[in-house]
Design an enzyme around this catalytic site. Sequence first.
Site, short mmCIF file in Angstrom:
data_model
loop_
_atom_site.label_atom_id
_atom_site.label_comp_id
_atom_site.label_asym_id
_atom_site.label_seq_id
_atom_site.Cartn_x
_atom_site.Cartn_y
_atom_site.Cartn_z
N ASP A 66 -11.12 3.26 4.09
CA ASP A 66 -11.59 1.87 4.08
C ASP A 66 -13.12 1.81 3.93
O ASP A 66 -13.66 0.76 3.61
CB ASP A 66 -11.22 1.19 5.41
N GLN A 113 -4.71 -1.35 9.60
CA GLN A 113 -4.72 -2.70 9.03
C GLN A 113 -5.38 -3.68 10.00
O GLN A 113 -5.05 -3.71 11.20
CB GLN A 113 -3.27 -3.13 8.72
N LYS A 121 0.84 -1.21 0.00
CA LYS A 121 0.00 0.00 0.00
C LYS A 121 0.87 1.25 0.00
O LYS A 121 0.62 2.21 -0.74
CB LYS A 121 -0.95 0.01 1.22
N1 GUN Z 1 -7.05 -6.47 6.15
C1 GUN Z 1 -7.39 -7.21 5.05
N2 GUN Z 1 -8.10 -6.45 4.19
C2 GUN Z 1 -8.21 -5.21 4.74
C3 GUN Z 1 -8.82 -4.01 4.31
O1 GUN Z 1 -9.44 -3.91 3.24
N3 GUN Z 1 -8.70 -2.96 5.16
C4 GUN Z 1 -8.06 -3.05 6.34
N4 GUN Z 1 -8.01 -1.96 7.11
N5 GUN Z 1 -7.48 -4.16 6.77
C5 GUN Z 1 -7.55 -5.24 5.97
#
Ligand code: GUN
Length: 299
Positions: free
Chosen positions: A120, A97, A53
């Site tokens: 998100d 995350q 990311k």
């Molecule tokens: N962990 C796995 N997928 C995601 C996501 O789309 N957002 C977040 N914050 N954590 C994740």
Amino acid sequence: MAVTINGKEIAEDVVSKVKLSAAKLIEGTGITPGIAVVIVGEDPASQVYVASKGKKARECGFHSEQHTLPAETSEEDLVTLVEKLNADPLIHGILVQLPLPKHIDSGRIIQTISPDKDVDGFHFINVGKLGTGELDTAFVPCTPAGSMLLIDRVLGRDLSGLNAVVVGRSNIVGKPMFNLLLAHNATVTIAHSKTKDLAALCRTADILVAAVGRPQMIKADWVKPGATIIDVGINRIPAPERGEGKTRLVGDVDFADAATVAAAVTPVPGGVGPMTIAMLMANTLVAAYRSAGKTPPRF
Ligand code: GUN
């Protein structure tokens, strides 16, 4: 034989548009889109996701911060960090995350993120906006937003008269996917583990979205001829043909089998996966445009 929907290529398209729009915002206002990604603990899979990311954000010309906290970080300390990022003018998007360590209430942390920085799309305000069709000010979760964009590329924006079946009712994929398809005029059904005769229901779907986490569950005889299939599943299965102890990634759809009946199918990997990170970049860009009082581009 079905067309393979090239998620990698469409994601690159989205990222190119993000880069251009970011450069335009920087030039016009001096504002650089900024994202903060927070990770607590040392889960190796999460570390890989978070690093990718950050890398993609830098590629887009964003300001990117990673906050890595030890697994024993207290809930209060994490709340304090999120509140600091909420108030930081350099940061337009915040992503914590998941999963978080067990002693931390993930729900509380998610609801602490400012809805305007919730790239998100997990905050109740954004969930409610999506549910009521306020898409111009909402943030939509990245995986369903990316899946919707793939459907868009295959079938266009207006899905009037088409039946969509979403298999899986999670808050992260199934429910937002339902709302997005509905907003695009599809007739939508959500199926889940308690649904009776799932195969027969899937056979009614012009658009079939699979998000259940069961490797290769959806076979050719579940598929309506000419259907568009979006496979959100990412499952690791043993692959002894590649050598002892080797594994490979497959989706929730038996790709080779389903492709004999469908018109278009996303592969795994290379379908929805690359779209998720591209939509995170798009959401962060949109957050920066909104904070500058500018109309963001549409994706
Ligand atoms: N962990 C796995 N997928 C995601 C996501 O789309 N957002 C977040 N914050 N954590 C994740």
